[in-house]
Design a protein around this motif. Structure first.
Motif, mmCIF file in Angstrom:
data_model
loop_
_atom_site.group_PDB
_atom_site.id
_atom_site.type_symbol
_atom_site.label_atom_id
_atom_site.label_comp_id
_atom_site.label_asym_id
_atom_site.label_seq_id
_atom_site.Cartn_x
_atom_site.Cartn_y
_atom_site.Cartn_z
ATOM 1 N N TYR A 63 0.830 -1.212 0.000
ATOM 2 C CA TYR A 63 0.000 0.000 0.000
ATOM 3 C C TYR A 63 0.862 1.259 0.000
ATOM 4 O O TYR A 63 0.567 2.221 -0.704
ATOM 5 C CB TYR A 63 -0.950 0.012 1.194
ATOM 6 C CG TYR A 63 -1.989 -1.094 1.170
ATOM 7 C CD1 TYR A 63 -2.516 -1.577 -0.022
ATOM 8 C CD2 TYR A 63 -2.452 -1.647 2.357
ATOM 9 C CE1 TYR A 63 -3.463 -2.585 -0.038
ATOM 10 C CE2 TYR A 63 -3.410 -2.665 2.350
ATOM 11 C CZ TYR A 63 -3.910 -3.121 1.143
ATOM 12 O OH TYR A 63 -4.855 -4.112 1.139
ATOM 13 N N TYR A 85 -1.214 -0.070 -8.780
ATOM 14 C CA TYR A 85 -2.131 -0.851 -7.950
ATOM 15 C C TYR A 85 -2.698 -2.010 -8.745
ATOM 16 O O TYR A 85 -3.078 -1.859 -9.908
ATOM 17 C CB TYR A 85 -3.276 0.031 -7.438
ATOM 18 C CG TYR A 85 -4.295 -0.733 -6.634
ATOM 19 C CD1 TYR A 85 -4.002 -1.139 -5.330
ATOM 20 C CD2 TYR A 85 -5.523 -1.081 -7.170
ATOM 21 C CE1 TYR A 85 -4.928 -1.855 -4.584
ATOM 22 C CE2 TYR A 85 -6.454 -1.796 -6.433
ATOM 23 C CZ TYR A 85 -6.151 -2.182 -5.141
ATOM 24 O OH TYR A 85 -7.054 -2.893 -4.402
ATOM 25 N N VAL A 118 2.217 1.766 -3.490
ATOM 26 C CA VAL A 118 1.174 2.272 -4.390
ATOM 27 C C VAL A 118 0.949 3.755 -4.119
ATOM 28 O O VAL A 118 0.921 4.572 -5.055
ATOM 29 C CB VAL A 118 -0.143 1.472 -4.242
ATOM 30 C CG1 VAL A 118 -1.291 2.174 -4.968
ATOM 31 C CG2 VAL A 118 0.027 0.046 -4.757
ATOM 32 N N SER A 145 -5.222 -5.700 -7.952
ATOM 33 C CA SER A 145 -6.035 -6.405 -6.967
ATOM 34 C C SER A 145 -6.440 -7.756 -7.504
ATOM 35 O O SER A 145 -6.734 -7.904 -8.690
ATOM 36 C CB SER A 145 -7.290 -5.578 -6.647
ATOM 37 O OG SER A 145 -8.189 -6.346 -5.860
#
Length: 131
Positions: free
Chosen positions: A113, A123, A116, A125
């Motif tokens: 995090y 990023y 990023v 996911s």
């Protein structure tokens, strides 16, 4: 000699827990003063500290009772007590590994995090589908 309240202050145990432990026979040979109040000496306090540790190790009340009965048998029961403690130690070591693995996961995610947010990486996911 110490009163229950004084023992609670010395050990960090609540009054209710100390009373329960006494009533359950987890503190052998509890003495009484002239007013029939429980009183404790330094040996009792050392044992109460041991009980707190055994509880932290995950021992149930019945396991503590078994352990105490073995302790009261004296030196001859040391091998049995060692086995009990070894089992608890193995359990604690497994739990410690789980906690350390969880901390490592959090550290890795936090670093991801941070990277990023600092623009060091893009990023991505596993939950969001992108083309």
């Amino acid at each position: 000699m110490y009163s229950m309240k004084e023992v609670c202050k010395k050990t960090g145990m609540t009054y209710e827990t100390l009373k329960y432990y006494c009533n359950e026979g987890l503190i052998p040979n509890v003495k009484r003063d002239d007013n029939n109040y429980r009183v404790f000496d330094d040996r009792d306090i050392a044992w109460i500290d041991s009980l707190s540790c055994l509880k932290q190790c995950g021992m149930s009340i019945s396991e503590m009772k078994e352990y105490i009965q073995l302790c009261l048998k004296g030196e001859s029961s040391i091998p049995e007590r060692k086995i009990i403690l070894d089992k608890k130690k193995e359990l604690l070591e497994r739990k410690l590994k789980e906690v350390n693995d969880s901390i490592q996961y959090i550290n890795t995610k936090q670093q991801f995090y941070d990277d990023v947010l600092d623009g060091k990486i893009k990023y991505k996911s596993n939950l969001i589908i992108t083309n």
